[in-house]
Structures are given as C-alpha cells and as structure tokens.
Scaffold this motif. Structure first.
Motif, short mmCIF file in Angstrom:
data_model
loop_
_atom_site.label_atom_id
_atom_site.label_comp_id
_atom_site.label_asym_id
_atom_site.label_seq_id
_atom_site.Cartn_x
_atom_site.Cartn_y
_atom_site.Cartn_z
N ALA A 1 -22.95 24.99 9.58
CA ALA A 1 -22.96 23.96 8.20
C ALA A 1 -21.38 23.15 8.16
O ALA A 1 -21.41 22.38 7.74
CB ALA A 1 -23.14 24.71 7.14
N ILE A 2 -20.56 24.45 8.27
CA ILE A 2 -19.00 23.89 8.22
C ILE A 2 -18.65 22.92 9.28
O ILE A 2 -18.03 21.72 9.10
CB ILE A 2 -18.10 24.91 8.18
CG1 ILE A 2 -18.54 25.91 7.03
CG2 ILE A 2 -16.88 24.60 8.40
CD1 ILE A 2 -17.63 27.19 7.17
N ALA A 3 -19.11 22.94 10.38
CA ALA A 3 -18.80 21.99 11.46
C ALA A 3 -19.46 20.60 11.13
O ALA A 3 -18.55 19.67 11.30
CB ALA A 3 -19.38 22.59 12.88
N GLU A 4 -20.58 20.59 10.71
CA GLU A 4 -21.38 19.39 10.39
C GLU A 4 -20.70 18.62 9.06
O GLU A 4 -20.65 17.53 9.26
CB GLU A 4 -22.85 19.85 10.15
CG GLU A 4 -23.79 19.93 11.09
CD GLU A 4 -25.17 20.42 10.66
OE1 GLU A 4 -25.60 20.34 9.80
OE2 GLU A 4 -25.52 21.04 11.76
N ASN A 5 -20.46 19.53 8.23
CA ASN A 5 -19.55 18.94 7.02
C ASN A 5 -18.12 18.54 7.30
O ASN A 5 -17.80 17.44 6.80
CB ASN A 5 -19.28 20.07 5.73
CG ASN A 5 -20.64 20.19 5.18
OD1 ASN A 5 -21.63 19.62 5.39
ND2 ASN A 5 -20.97 21.58 4.57
N ALA A 6 -17.62 19.07 8.35
CA ALA A 6 -16.35 18.81 8.63
C ALA A 6 -16.51 17.45 9.37
O ALA A 6 -15.53 16.48 9.40
CB ALA A 6 -15.52 19.76 9.63
N GLU A 7 -17.39 17.32 10.27
CA GLU A 7 -17.42 16.12 10.87
C GLU A 7 -17.77 14.92 10.13
O GLU A 7 -17.30 13.78 10.37
CB GLU A 7 -18.96 16.18 12.17
CG GLU A 7 -18.90 15.16 13.00
CD GLU A 7 -17.58 14.63 13.71
OE1 GLU A 7 -17.75 13.34 13.99
OE2 GLU A 7 -17.39 15.55 14.13
N MET A 8 -18.69 15.30 9.09
CA MET A 8 -18.69 14.05 7.92
C MET A 8 -17.64 13.72 7.30
O MET A 8 -17.31 12.63 7.15
CB MET A 8 -20.02 14.53 7.01
CG MET A 8 -21.30 14.53 7.62
SD MET A 8 -22.61 14.97 6.55
CE MET A 8 -21.98 15.53 5.03
N ILE A 9 -16.76 14.78 7.10
CA ILE A 9 -15.47 14.42 6.00
C ILE A 9 -14.74 13.81 7.34
O ILE A 9 -13.82 12.89 7.04
CB ILE A 9 -14.72 15.82 5.90
CG1 ILE A 9 -15.51 16.41 4.90
CG2 ILE A 9 -13.32 15.49 5.32
CD1 ILE A 9 -15.23 17.88 4.48
#
Length: 182
Positions: free
Chosen positions: A60-68
């Motif tokens: 989830a953090i990796a996906e959110n980081a990619e969006m950021i």
C-alpha cells in the motif's frame, strides 16, 4: 477353589486396570503432543498473519508512493520545459531523473536559478506548478516524518534530491517575490 477364583478375578481386574492406565497414559501423551503441535501452528499462523499485514502495508505504501511520485513529476514537467532542462539519462524512477536533471543543471550553471526566477515572475503556469510541487513534496515529507518512528527515511528524502529541489524552488520563488516588490 473360591480363593483361586477370587485371585484370578483380582488378577484380571489388576491386569485390566494396568492396561487402562497404560492406554490413558498413551492417550494423555498424544493429547500433550497435539497441544504442542497446535500451539506451534497457532504461533506460525500469527507470524504469517503479521508478515502478510506488513507485506500488505508495504505494498500500500509503495502504491501510494508511486502515486505521489507521479503527481510530483506532473508538476515538474512544465517547469523543466520552461527552463529548458532535460532529465538525467539514468535507469532510476522518472521523478528522480527529473529532479537530478534540475539539480545537475543548477550545479553546472547557477544561471538556472535566474531562469527559473524569470519563469516564475512571467509565467503564472510555472508559478502554479512550483507551488503545487512544493506543497505536495512538503506534505509528503511531513507524512514521512509523522509515520516513520526512526526518521531515517524522511531524513533521506529531506537530504536528497527532494529536499534539494524544495530549497532550489524556494530560493527561486523568494527571488521572484523580491523582484516583484522592487
């Protein structure tokens, strides 16, 4: 004769009692082993659940980081086009290539700061993109600072390209604001 029958019955009862005690002891040993096995399996399931939760949180953090990262990159692209800077030619993430290109250009040519100042002053789209980038990058760093207990990751981002770019853009904005006041 009655004594023999009594002794035979008594012997039979003792033998049956001994066999019952033997089977009870064997059953008790099996139940103890089963309890140990179940405790071990329960502990493994708890560990597995913990690993899966951590993996899910990491994903989830990796996906959110990619969006950021993509959001920050979308703000950088018009800025780079306005000051005519190309990203680094490396295999890293496009955001870090873009930031690296900006910071490399500034290190080679301090006039890049003046070009950015002019673009901020003359082009409202560039000024808006810089504001968006700085706000989102600041929020990202703030979120990392709050959520990470040891602060290693947030200090890495702050001391790295993200922090350097924030300083660079803040300097350009400040210079543009000073020029507007004169």
């Amino acid at each position: 004769m009655e004594n023999i029958i009594i002794f035979v019955l008594f012997g039979t009862i003792i033998a049956i009692s001994g066999l019952c005690l033997y089977f009870i002891q064997k059953t008790n040993a099996r139940i103890t082993n089963m309890n140990k096995t179940l405790d071990h399996q329960y502990n493994l399931i708890v560990k597995l659940q913990s690993v899966l939760k951590n993996k899910y949180a990491t994903n989830a953090i990796a996906e959110n980081a990619e969006m950021i990262y993509q959001d920050l990159l979308q703000s950088l692209i018009p800025i780079m086009a306005a000051i005519d800077i190309m990203p680094r030619n490396t295999p890293e993430h496009p955001l870090w290539r873009a930031l690296g290109g900006i910071m490399d250009e500034y290190a080679k040519n301090p006039f890049a700061l003046e070009k950015l100042r002019r673009c901020i002053k003359l082009d409202t789209e560039v000024a808006r993109n810089i504001d968006n980038y700085m706000r989102r990058a600041d929020n990202f760093l703030h979120h990392l600072t709050i959520t990470e207990p040891d602060g290693l990751l947030s200090s890495t981002f702050t001391d790295g390209l993200l922090g350097q770019s924030l300083t660079f853009f803040a300097q350009a904005k400040q210079l543009a604001a000073q020029q507007s006041q004169k």
